[in-house]
Design a protein around this motif. Structure first.
Motif, PDB file in Angstrom:
ATOM      1  N   GLN A  59      -2.398  -3.193   5.468  1.00  0.00           N
ATOM      2  CA  GLN A  59      -2.949  -4.107   4.463  1.00  0.00           C
ATOM      3  C   GLN A  59      -3.532  -3.325   3.292  1.00  0.00           C
ATOM      4  O   GLN A  59      -3.362  -3.716   2.138  1.00  0.00           O
ATOM      5  N   GLN A  60      -4.196  -2.222   3.571  1.00  0.00           N
ATOM      6  CA  GLN A  60      -4.752  -1.391   2.489  1.00  0.00           C
ATOM      7  C   GLN A  60      -3.633  -0.806   1.628  1.00  0.00           C
ATOM      8  O   GLN A  60      -3.751  -0.752   0.401  1.00  0.00           O
ATOM      9  N   GLU A  61      -2.565  -0.351   2.269  1.00  0.00           N
ATOM     10  CA  GLU A  61      -1.402   0.154   1.519  1.00  0.00           C
ATOM     11  C   GLU A  61      -0.846  -0.932   0.610  1.00  0.00           C
ATOM     12  O   GLU A  61      -0.536  -0.681  -0.563  1.00  0.00           O
ATOM     13  N   LEU A  62      -0.715  -2.127   1.155  1.00  0.00           N
ATOM     14  CA  LEU A  62      -0.173  -3.243   0.387  1.00  0.00           C
ATOM     15  C   LEU A  62      -1.090  -3.587  -0.782  1.00  0.00           C
ATOM     16  O   LEU A  62      -0.616  -3.802  -1.912  1.00  0.00           O
ATOM     17  N   LYS A  64      -3.116  -1.605  -2.352  1.00  0.00           N
ATOM     18  CA  LYS A  64      -2.980  -0.539  -3.355  1.00  0.00           C
ATOM     19  C   LYS A  64      -1.691  -0.710  -4.142  1.00  0.00           C
ATOM     20  O   LYS A  64      -1.667  -0.573  -5.370  1.00  0.00           O
ATOM     21  N   MET A  65      -0.610  -1.056  -3.444  1.00  0.00           N
ATOM     22  CA  MET A  65       0.667  -1.287  -4.131  1.00  0.00           C
ATOM     23  C   MET A  65       0.536  -2.431  -5.139  1.00  0.00           C
ATOM     24  O   MET A  65       1.070  -2.343  -6.251  1.00  0.00           O
ATOM     25  N   TYR A  66      -0.162  -3.495  -4.764  1.00  0.00           N
ATOM     26  CA  TYR A  66      -0.370  -4.620  -5.679  1.00  0.00           C
ATOM     27  C   TYR A  66      -1.192  -4.200  -6.892  1.00  0.00           C
ATOM     28  O   TYR A  66      -0.864  -4.563  -8.027  1.00  0.00           O
ATOM     29  N   ASP A  86      10.365  -6.398  -5.008  1.00  0.00           N
ATOM     30  CA  ASP A  86      11.077  -6.377  -3.725  1.00  0.00           C
ATOM     31  C   ASP A  86      10.346  -5.480  -2.722  1.00  0.00           C
ATOM     32  O   ASP A  86      10.233  -5.820  -1.539  1.00  0.00           O
ATOM     33  N   GLN A  87       9.863  -4.337  -3.200  1.00  0.00           N
ATOM     34  CA  GLN A  87       9.107  -3.447  -2.321  1.00  0.00           C
ATOM     35  C   GLN A  87       7.843  -4.137  -1.806  1.00  0.00           C
ATOM     36  O   GLN A  87       7.517  -4.042  -0.615  1.00  0.00           O
ATOM     37  N   LEU A  88       7.147  -4.828  -2.703  1.00  0.00           N
ATOM     38  CA  LEU A  88       5.952  -5.570  -2.294  1.00  0.00           C
ATOM     39  C   LEU A  88       6.304  -6.655  -1.279  1.00  0.00           C
ATOM     40  O   LEU A  88       5.617  -6.829  -0.273  1.00  0.00           O
ATOM     41  N   PHE A  89       7.377  -7.380  -1.541  1.00  0.00           N
ATOM     42  CA  PHE A  89       7.808  -8.438  -0.623  1.00  0.00           C
ATOM     43  C   PHE A  89       8.130  -7.856   0.756  1.00  0.00           C
ATOM     44  O   PHE A  89       7.707  -8.399   1.782  1.00  0.00           O
ATOM     45  N   ASN A  90       8.883  -6.757   0.768  1.00  0.00           N
ATOM     46  CA  ASN A  90       9.252  -6.124   2.040  1.00  0.00           C
ATOM     47  C   ASN A  90       8.019  -5.603   2.793  1.00  0.00           C
ATOM     48  O   ASN A  90       7.938  -5.710   4.025  1.00  0.00           O
TER      49      ASN A  90
END
Length: 170
Positions: A59-62, A64-66, A86-90
């Motif tokens: 969740q923290q990785e996600l 940060k990506m957002y 797409d990377q975020l969705f995956n």
């Protein structure tokens, strides 16, 4: 529905209560006193904590990506923006799948609980049945999560009679 069934039980018990014997137990109280149940609960809690850390890290990785995507979105080409979306969705899908795999219905925690706790619950159930037969109880009710019939003498089962009264044939 449960209240209606309990009311029917009380009504039926009123008609046949002359020689029936009842007992009430608290399975939660009983289970909490068993060392093997405590051990199983501790094992489950430890496993759940490890799995929750794994999910929290994803969740923290996600997150940060957002944040990175939001900051860079204006400067990205359409193709690169779609690729990042797409990377975020995956990544989100991976996170949801992992949550479901670990904590979902019939997930790893559910299966492990069945493996560790069910034998202890079966042991308690067998002890209840033995007690019921030895002391001549017709019903044993469990008060730990509302009133639940945990043992009933099969000769007292009157479902077929109720169906006949309702005009339902088997």
């Amino acid at each position: 529905m449960k209240k209606m069934l309990f009311a029917l039980f009380l009504l039926a018990a009123g008609f046949t209560a002359d020689a029936q014997r009842y007992a009430i137990i608290d399975t939660k109280f009983i289970l909490d006193k068993l060392p093997e149940y405590k051990d199983a609960q501790k094992t489950l809690d430890d496993m759940a904590a490890v799995w929750q850390k794994e999910i929290d890290a994803l969740q923290q990785e996600l997150d940060k990506m957002y944040r990175d995507f939001e900051a860079e979105q204006v400067m990205l080409s359409d193709e690169l923006r779609r690729k990042r979306e797409d990377q975020l969705f995956n990544k989100e899908k991976t996170l949801r799948d992992l949550q479901r795999k670990r904590f979902g219905f019939e997930g790893d925690l559910f299966k492990k609980r069945q493996e560790l706790v069910k034998p202890v619950q079966d042991k308690v159930f067998n002890a209840v049945q033995k007690l019921a037969v030895a002391r001549g109880y017709d019903f044993i009710l469990d008060k730990s999560e509302g009133i639940t019939v945990i043992f009933a003498d099969p000769k007292l089962e009157k479902s077929e009679d109720v169906l006949k009264e309702l005009g339902v044939k088997n």
